[in-house]
Enzyme design. Structure first.
Site, short mmCIF file in Angstrom:
data_model
loop_
_atom_site.label_atom_id
_atom_site.label_comp_id
_atom_site.label_asym_id
_atom_site.label_seq_id
_atom_site.Cartn_x
_atom_site.Cartn_y
_atom_site.Cartn_z
N LYS A 144 81.67 92.79 -25.23
CA LYS A 144 81.80 91.34 -25.21
C LYS A 144 81.90 90.82 -26.64
CE LYS A 144 79.44 87.15 -23.71
NZ LYS A 144 79.66 86.61 -25.03
N ARG A 145 81.18 91.47 -27.54
CA ARG A 145 81.20 91.03 -28.93
C ARG A 145 82.61 91.13 -29.55
NH1 ARG A 145 77.30 94.23 -31.56
NH2 ARG A 145 76.10 94.10 -29.64
#
Ligand code: GLU
Length: 504
Positions: free
Chosen positions: A262-263
């Protein structure tokens, strides 16, 4: 006759689906549809500590949006239900009992503190054949002692008893036979008395068997669990009906090293979730492919290519074409690098293939919200002229606002480059020329204006770029005379005069 496959997508409701999970589901879908089989949704919610409310609805909504319907699911049911593991407690208990009876599993009372002490004392401590006889379990304790502890409501777990020194073969359709020696496995917990629930491994295997799953298609991160699953199948006496496995390659970061997270999405500005997700605890919102303007067809086409390729040059595939072409032989073993530009390219191509009238419908609504009432035919024509330039429908306004309103300002760098000393006089002249034109079609305009430029010995590039700057406000846009034809003679003249005044 070939058996019709039954495959399942088995997410745990621990948060929004990651785009990699969507790819897993898609491959399951393609494989099932290709062979007239069944595509099943099973919710694996036995880990109550990681449960996140709203996930199940989110998952269902994702596949509704993508147009990948399940044949059996918690929502619609089916004859192998229930499809939610939390509703199948009794079934698992029965199988835990069977394994205990057979001596294939045992009860262990070691407390978390005791286990911690072992780990601290022995490097690489593993609960297995080499250590189990030093631990507090039904193998080392007398039956009466075990029974009385259970009666006294002491919490316990059930562990699978892995016999060392045996080769376990995982038949994988992508990787071939993966052989692991049982000595490296530990006696995994398969059931906990505290919540009367099985762990993932047991529930997964029991359900795959009872739901008559023929192929387990899942992400590579589950490959390390597969030998244990095979062991469980064997222990339960289900070797004959063991499913085939297919462990799909990891989705990698755009740079190619490491798993997509997600980062990475936050860092590089792309969604990692299919739909927008609002975290129920933190309230944090993460955008989704849907909200970012991706079309379901584009997402499907793009995801299909992350780990599979048809072996031809063809890149655009309808769902039906993907269904026909898909095969595990053409899936890669190595990770698939996420490519944002490719995702956008797919969306662009699907936007291009959409009927103009469809794009015009939603764009007309958007225009109305901006206080602009434009006839549908005009909007359709605008869409046709600019759609080559957009990746997402929401970019239409940015690329075409000048069709609906005169520029409020003029792009500075273009002014510097294109607005010369002689330009105002030329633009005034051009406005007067346009006044005289009765036929304002693009073709006639072009002919008339080009003749005028030649006749006066003007520089075509300079004149046309200044003309564009006056009408559009920038150096962009489709063919100049198609723009002016659409905005009309009056408006074209007005913009020319306005630019002369404003850029004085
Ligand atoms: N519940 C597991 C997951 O969250 C299922 C893995 C599998 O498909 O066996 O992905």
């Amino acid at each position: 006759m070939q058996q019709k496959p039954r495959v399942r997508f088995a997410p745990s409701p621990t948060g929004p689906l990651h785009i990699g999970g969507v790819r897993t589901a898609l491959y399951n879908y393609l494989f099932a549809r290709q062979r007239g089989g069944s595509f099943i949704l099973r919710i694996e919610d036995t880990d109550t500590t990681r449960f996140v409310p709203g996930t199940e609805e989110y998952i269902q909504e994702t596949f509704d949006w993508l147009g990948l319907p399940f044949d059996e699911s918690p929502r619609q049911g089916g004859k192998y239900g229930p499809y939610k593991q939390s509703q199948r407690k009794e079934i698992y208990k029965e199988h835990v009992h069977q394994l205990l009876e057979k001596g294939a599993a045992y009860i262990a009372f070691d407390t978390p503190e005791e286990l911690e002490a072992q780990r601290a004392a022995k490097e690489n401590f593993q609960y297995d054949a080499s250590t189990r006889m030093q631990m507090r379990n039904s193998l080392t304790m007398k039956k009466e002692e075990t029974d009385s502890l259970i009666q006294g409501k002491t919490q316990y777990v059930v562990r699978i008893k892995i016999e060392p020194g045996r080769d376990i073969v995982v038949h994988d359709l992508i990787r071939g036979d993966v052989v692991i020696n049982s000595s490296v496995l530990d006696d995994k917990v398969i059931y906990k008395s505290a919540d009367e629930l099985p762990t993932y491994h047991l529930a997964n295997v029991v359900d795959d068997h009872l739901m008559e799953i023929t192929h387990v298609i899942r992400g590579e991160e589950w490959l390390p669990s597969a030998p244990l699953h095979v062991w469980l199948y064997q222990s339960l006496g289900w070797e004959e009906s063991m499913p085939r496995f297919a462990h799909l390659p990891l989705l990698l970061k755009p740079e190619g090293n490491g798993k997509l997270s997600k980062r990475d999405g936050d860092r590089l500005g792309f969604p990692v979730f299919p739909l927008e997700w609002r975290d129920p605890l933190s309230g944090e919102r993460s955008t989704g492919y849907r909200e970012s303007g991706y079309l379901p067809e584009a997402v499907i086409n793009f995801l299909a290519f992350l780990g599979w390729n048809p072996g031809t040059e063809q890149e655009l595939f309808t769902l039906a074409e993907l269904t026909a072409a898909f095969s595990f032989e053409r899936c890669s073993k190595s990770g698939a690098r996420f490519d944002l530009e490719k995702a956008k390219w797919y969306n662009h191509r699907y936007i291009l293939s959409m009927p103009n009238s469809l794009l015009a419908d939603s764009f007309t609504d958007e225009l109305r919200q901006r206080g602009i009432d434009a006839p549908k035919e005009t909007v359709s024509r605008v869409v046709e002229l600019v759609k080559e330039r957009i990746h997402f429908a929401h970019e239409l306004w940015e690329q075409s606002s000048y069709f609906f309103e005169a520029p409020l300002s003029y792009e500075e760098k273009t002014v510097r480059k294109r607005w010369k000393e002689e330009t105002p006089a030329q633009m005034n002249e051009l406005a007067s020329l346009i006044e005289t034109m009765d036929d304002f079609s693009a073709a006639i305009q072009e002919k008339t204006v080009m003749e005028w430029i030649q006749h006066n010995g003007y520089h075509t590039g300079n004149v046309m770029n200044a003309f564009r700057l006056a009408v559009v406000g920038a150096g962009k846009g489709p063919h100049m005379f198609q723009i002016t034809e659409l905005i009309g003679k009056r408006e074209t003249i007005r913009r020319l005069r306005q630019a002369v005044q404003r850029l004085a």
